[in-house]
Design an enzyme around this catalytic site. Sequence first.
Site, short mmCIF file in Angstrom:
data_model
loop_
_atom_site.label_atom_id
_atom_site.label_comp_id
_atom_site.label_asym_id
_atom_site.label_seq_id
_atom_site.Cartn_x
_atom_site.Cartn_y
_atom_site.Cartn_z
N GLU A 70 6.71 -24.77 37.28
CA GLU A 70 5.69 -25.61 36.65
C GLU A 70 5.73 -27.05 37.16
OE1 GLU A 70 7.58 -23.43 35.11
OE2 GLU A 70 6.14 -21.98 34.36
N HIS A 139 6.71 -18.76 23.68
CA HIS A 139 5.43 -18.07 23.85
C HIS A 139 4.47 -18.36 22.70
CE1 HIS A 139 8.30 -15.77 26.25
NE2 HIS A 139 7.28 -15.36 26.99
#
Length: 334
Positions: A70, A139
């Site tokens: 990322e 998540h």
Amino acid sequence: MSDVSAQASAVESMPMAKALNAAMSDAMNEDPKVLLMGEDIGTLGGVFRVTQGLKDEFGADRVMDTPLGEAGIVGTAIGLAMRGYRPICEIQFDGFVFPSFNQITSQLSKIHARSSGAISLPVVIRIPYGGNIGSIEHHSESPEALFAHTAGLRVMSPSNAQDAYSMLREAIASQDPVIFLEPKRRYWLKGDVERAARVPTTQRAQIVREGRDLTLAAYGPLVPVALAAADAAREDGLSIEVVDLRSISPLDFDSVERSVNKTGRLVVTHEAPTFGGMGGELASVIAERCFYSLEAPVLRVGGYHMPYPVASVEEDYLPSIDRLLEAIDRSLNY
């Protein structure tokens, strides 16, 4: 009317995920400098299939599958924006944004100010966020307060398909970097979308239910919950005004202030923990501005100050209709 104009002005029912896809497709058709990048967004179409079909439509040079990294995704986007491109990054899940947190908060948010306005960074970082899909920590998280606290970033979250389309178009067109938080549990929520429509500005909150007894403020995934709570309260003769904040940074305090001056009460709800959350900021400012109008303290309903729980108990963690109704009763009985 041309075929293109007719298509743009037509109203079509679609889920939020498809509205987001349409927003990116339209922006890429209008501007060849708009690029997509992220993990599995090309051939797979993204974990939630939000980018499905875009690689076939625009090619691998504009819809780029990236390595698992990322920080590299956001760092590359910063460089592309400096060269005149408008990158749209996808972070696969909310909890995976933190490896890029340094790039976002130390570089992306500050280069405009650091260069005295000479360099704009029109980067959009799309992040599926929030819970209620049966997934654990990393998540199902709600990191909006971390980004809202960082000056130089715009932070927004749509609650319905039309806003998803219009707000993402506005985010892509913005000269500022935008953290675009997509409520993943609402990806399949259908709504009417007019692609030619433009909201006046996504920095303004929207009154989505008029009322007189109490103001209920929410954003993103909890707006439908707030509306359901207002429906339930109406059965008891209560009139609840629901405000969809839409923009988290900047926050539209003026619209909330007008509503609270009318109702005299405010309940704020979000999925993120109440401790250090956006509800605390809104409560503080409204208490200052509406001190003589408030009939009760501003109340907050949010997540608990703990890591996101396992799926079997997430319903107890997330703000529910019952928790909102309990807060409404507490405020009205104060």
